[in-house]
Design a protein around this motif. Structure first.
Motif, PDB file in Angstrom:
ATOM      1  N   THR A   1     -37.732 -13.250  34.210  1.00 42.68           N
ATOM      2  CA  THR A   1     -39.130 -13.479  34.572  1.00 42.68           C
ATOM      3  C   THR A   1     -40.014 -12.326  34.114  1.00 42.68           C
ATOM      4  N   ALA A   2     -39.665 -11.129  34.504  1.00 40.68           N
ATOM      5  CA  ALA A   2     -40.482  -9.976  34.123  1.00 40.68           C
ATOM      6  C   ALA A   2     -40.510  -9.810  32.605  1.00 40.68           C
TER       7      ALA A   2
ATOM      8  N   TYR B   1     -42.777 -12.655  30.895  1.00 44.82           N
ATOM      9  CA  TYR B   1     -44.197 -12.401  31.183  1.00 44.82           C
ATOM     10  C   TYR B   1     -44.683 -11.142  30.455  1.00 44.82           C
ATOM     11  N   ARG B   2     -43.850 -10.116  30.388  1.00 49.54           N
ATOM     12  CA  ARG B   2     -44.220  -8.887  29.677  1.00 49.54           C
ATOM     13  C   ARG B   2     -44.323  -9.135  28.176  1.00 49.54           C
TER      14      ARG B   2
ATOM     15  N   GLN C   1     -45.984  -7.020  37.254  1.00 47.06           N
ATOM     16  CA  GLN C   1     -44.581  -6.899  36.854  1.00 47.06           C
ATOM     17  C   GLN C   1     -43.683  -6.621  38.058  1.00 47.06           C
TER      18      GLN C   1
ATOM     19  N   LEU D   1     -43.097  -9.841  39.872  1.00 48.79           N
ATOM     20  CA  LEU D   1     -42.226 -10.718  39.090  1.00 48.79           C
ATOM     21  C   LEU D   1     -40.762 -10.289  39.206  1.00 48.79           C
ATOM     22  N   ALA D   2     -40.525  -9.003  39.302  1.00 46.13           N
ATOM     23  CA  ALA D   2     -39.162  -8.482  39.398  1.00 46.13           C
ATOM     24  C   ALA D   2     -38.608  -8.521  40.819  1.00 46.13           C
TER      25      ALA D   2
END
Length: 172
Positions: free
Chosen positions: A32-33, A36-37, A47, A50-51
């Motif tokens: 996920t992170a 998105y990053r 972030q 998300l993590a």
């Protein structure tokens, strides 16, 4: 002269969605992170959220898909509480942080995750599925359109200045 017979086409196996287990959390966080990053869809501040898979596991149902035992897709289904962010009543459900590994895209992973969210929300007696999405997430928007979601522009929102999110909904 006979034409060569075509090779049998590979029929992809159906995508299976299952509940995530704590052993999946590090991979869900990384996926996920990372997505998105890499796709510039999240600020540095977001972030951390998300993590934080353990944090969202207590506020949602975490669903995953796997390929060869490795998590390649994940989503957080919210059936109650404020984690849905865009839910307006107890008869609404939401999902968040839908993510598919770039190497697994185009195989129905995202759609399978969304369909499972819809099925579970219906089973829980919800009448509406809502979600918010970044305007740049066009592949996800195509999935939502195929499944019958419509825009709810009156519920669009900004979690902070410069971040404008679109809201979609589907009657269940």
């Amino acid at each position: 002269m006979a034409l060569p017979s075509p090779l049998p086409s590979a029929v992809p196996s159906p995508v299976r969605v299952e509940d995530a287990v704590p052993a999946d959390w590090p991979r869900i966080a990384e996926l996920t992170a990372g997505v998105y990053r890499d796709e510039r869809l999240a600020s540095d501040e977001y972030q951390a959220e998300l993590a934080d898979v353990a944090g969202r596991a207590g506020r949602s149902q975490l669903l995953v898909t796997r390929d060869g035992g490795v998590v390649v897709g994940a989503v957080a289904l919210v059936l109650k509480g404020d984690f849905g962010e865009v839910t307006g009543s107890d008869d609404e459900a939401a999902f968040r942080m839908l993510v598919v590994d770039p190497a697994a895209r185009g195989r129905g992973v995202g759609e399978a995750l969304v369909r499972t969210c819809l099925d579970r929300a219906r089973a829980a007696g919800k009448r509406l599925m809502v979600l918010s999405t970044d305007p740049r997430m066009t592949a996800a928007h195509r999935i939502y359109g195929r499944l019958g979601f419509t825009r709810l522009p009156e519920r669009d929102w900004s979690p902070r200045p410069g971040i404008d999110l679109l809201v979609y909904a589907l009657e269940l």
